[in-house]
Write a protein that holds these residues in place. Structure first.
Motif, PDB file in Angstrom:
ATOM      1  N   UNK A  76      37.854  26.780  52.537  1.00 53.52           N
ATOM      2  CA  UNK A  76      36.526  26.921  52.008  1.00 53.52           C
ATOM      3  C   UNK A  76      35.688  27.775  52.718  1.00 53.52           C
ATOM      4  N   UNK A  77      34.826  28.451  52.159  1.00 52.72           N
ATOM      5  CA  UNK A  77      33.905  29.383  52.865  1.00 52.72           C
ATOM      6  C   UNK A  77      32.544  28.919  52.285  1.00 52.72           C
ATOM      7  N   UNK A  78      31.414  28.971  53.062  1.00 56.13           N
ATOM      8  CA  UNK A  78      30.080  28.946  52.449  1.00 56.13           C
ATOM      9  C   UNK A  78      29.538  30.386  51.866  1.00 56.13           C
ATOM     10  N   UNK A  79      28.914  29.973  50.902  1.00 58.51           N
ATOM     11  CA  UNK A  79      28.376  31.207  50.076  1.00 58.51           C
ATOM     12  C   UNK A  79      27.566  31.939  50.987  1.00 58.51           C
ATOM     13  N   UNK A  80      27.602  33.235  50.867  1.00 53.10           N
ATOM     14  CA  UNK A  80      27.002  34.220  51.686  1.00 53.10           C
ATOM     15  C   UNK A  80      27.487  34.517  53.092  1.00 53.10           C
ATOM     16  N   UNK A  81      28.668  33.670  53.482  1.00 54.37           N
ATOM     17  CA  UNK A  81      29.264  34.017  54.900  1.00 54.37           C
ATOM     18  C   UNK A  81      30.576  34.900  54.579  1.00 54.37           C
ATOM     19  N   UNK A  82      31.089  35.350  55.679  1.00 56.53           N
ATOM     20  CA  UNK A  82      32.329  36.264  55.352  1.00 56.53           C
ATOM     21  C   UNK A  82      33.468  35.095  55.336  1.00 56.53           C
ATOM     22  N   UNK A 107      30.810  36.243  50.941  1.00 60.00           N
ATOM     23  CA  UNK A 107      31.117  35.585  49.704  1.00 60.00           C
ATOM     24  C   UNK A 107      30.280  35.036  48.903  1.00 60.00           C
ATOM     25  N   UNK A 108      30.598  35.194  47.401  1.00 64.64           N
ATOM     26  CA  UNK A 108      29.830  34.480  46.537  1.00 64.64           C
ATOM     27  C   UNK A 108      30.882  33.596  45.676  1.00 64.64           C
ATOM     28  N   UNK A 109      30.162  32.893  44.672  1.00 61.39           N
ATOM     29  CA  UNK A 109      30.690  31.774  43.915  1.00 61.39           C
ATOM     30  C   UNK A 109      31.899  32.480  42.919  1.00 61.39           C
ATOM     31  N   UNK A 114      41.077  30.032  47.742  1.00 65.15           N
ATOM     32  CA  UNK A 114      39.594  30.032  48.603  1.00 65.15           C
ATOM     33  C   UNK A 114      38.665  29.362  47.429  1.00 65.15           C
ATOM     34  N   UNK A 115      37.992  28.416  48.032  1.00 63.56           N
ATOM     35  CA  UNK A 115      36.796  27.782  47.244  1.00 63.56           C
ATOM     36  C   UNK A 115      35.413  28.298  48.276  1.00 63.56           C
ATOM     37  N   UNK A 116      34.447  28.756  47.397  1.00 62.90           N
ATOM     38  CA  UNK A 116      33.130  29.197  47.982  1.00 62.90           C
ATOM     39  C   UNK A 116      32.093  28.142  47.747  1.00 62.90           C
ATOM     40  N   UNK A 117      31.693  27.464  48.651  1.00 66.80           N
ATOM     41  CA  UNK A 117      30.911  26.050  48.657  1.00 66.80           C
ATOM     42  C   UNK A 117      29.271  26.649  48.403  1.00 66.80           C
ATOM     43  N   UNK A 118      28.694  26.236  47.425  1.00 65.37           N
ATOM     44  CA  UNK A 118      27.227  26.741  47.333  1.00 65.37           C
ATOM     45  C   UNK A 118      26.366  26.509  48.649  1.00 65.37           C
TER      46      UNK A 118
END
Lengths: 116, 105
Positions: free
Chosen positions: B11-17, B78-80, B101-105
């Motif tokens: 998982x990765x937060x939106x806007x982060x690398x 990262x974006x959604x 990979x899931x991008x979390x808003x």
């Protein structure tokens, strides 16, 4: 748009039947690859052709066959279909199978086969 | 052909690398590393490739360790729409199971 064209997009057929999937590679690409992707599974390599000749074989069943024609398009033939053959079938092409940038594979949108 | 190993999911937060690792410890000297991604059931999309040096293009950066036994794909912001399965491969024609990979808003 990758430049690789696959037809048809969807195919519904019955067990025991035979189908043909078609792939047109990107302009200038000599190598064509076929992959099978079952539900929630990874991409399974089936077979590769280069300039009309078979180059590599993966886990392709004997009921399946492929060929690459002089105009470089390729066809994947699936016969005596079973329920388990239901999957996405992808075609990819590359300039040639050697290393480096020429081995980058460009994928088509796939053919979704449903065997009922 | 070298075998590749990737984590099953991240998982990765939106806007982060987003940093996606790949192990290819048996890679040989002339084998390139390629990264692809597959969004939902679309055809896989080429992202980047490299041999020894780090590489960057408009989509991502690729960091290859000096011993070439592993690499990391970096999506800088990262974006959604980057939610996908990411595959690392060498010359081997199979793609493995990849990293979801899931991008979390």
């Amino acid at each position: 748009d990758s430049g690789v064209t696959q037809t048809p997009k969807h195919l519904i057929t019955a067990t025991g039947q035979r189908v043909t999937l078609r792939c047109s590679p990107r302009s200038g690409d000599l190598s064509v690859y076929w992959y099978q992707q079952s539900l929630d599974q990874g991409l399974q390599f089936l077979i590769q052709y280069y300039n009309g000749e078979e180059r590599a074989k993966g886990n392709i069943l004997e009921r399946f066959s492929a060929q690459q024609f002089p105009d470089l398009h390729s066809e994947l033939n699936l016969s005596s279909l079973e329920l388990g053959d239901s999957a996405l079938y992808f075609c990819a092409s590359s300039v040639d199978p050697v290393t480096g940038a020429k081995n980058i594979q460009y994928f088509g949108a796939g053919t979704r086969l449903s065997v009922l | 052909d070298a075998k590749t190993t990737q984590p099953t999911s991240m998982d990765c937060a939106e806007g982060r690398a987003a940093n996606l690792p790949c192990n290819h410890s048996t890679i040989s000297g002339n084998e390139y590393v390629y990264w692809y991604r597959q969004i939902h059931s679309q055809g896989p999309q080429y992202i980047i490739h490299g041999l020894k040096n780090n590489e960057t293009n408009e989509m991502a950066s690729l960091i290859i360790t000096e011993d070439r036994k592993s690499s990391t794909l970096i999506l800088p912001h990262a974006t959604l729409r980057d939610t996908a399965v990411y595959y690392c491969r060498t010359m081997k024609l199979t793609f493995g199971t990849g990293t979801r990979l899931t991008i979390i808003p």
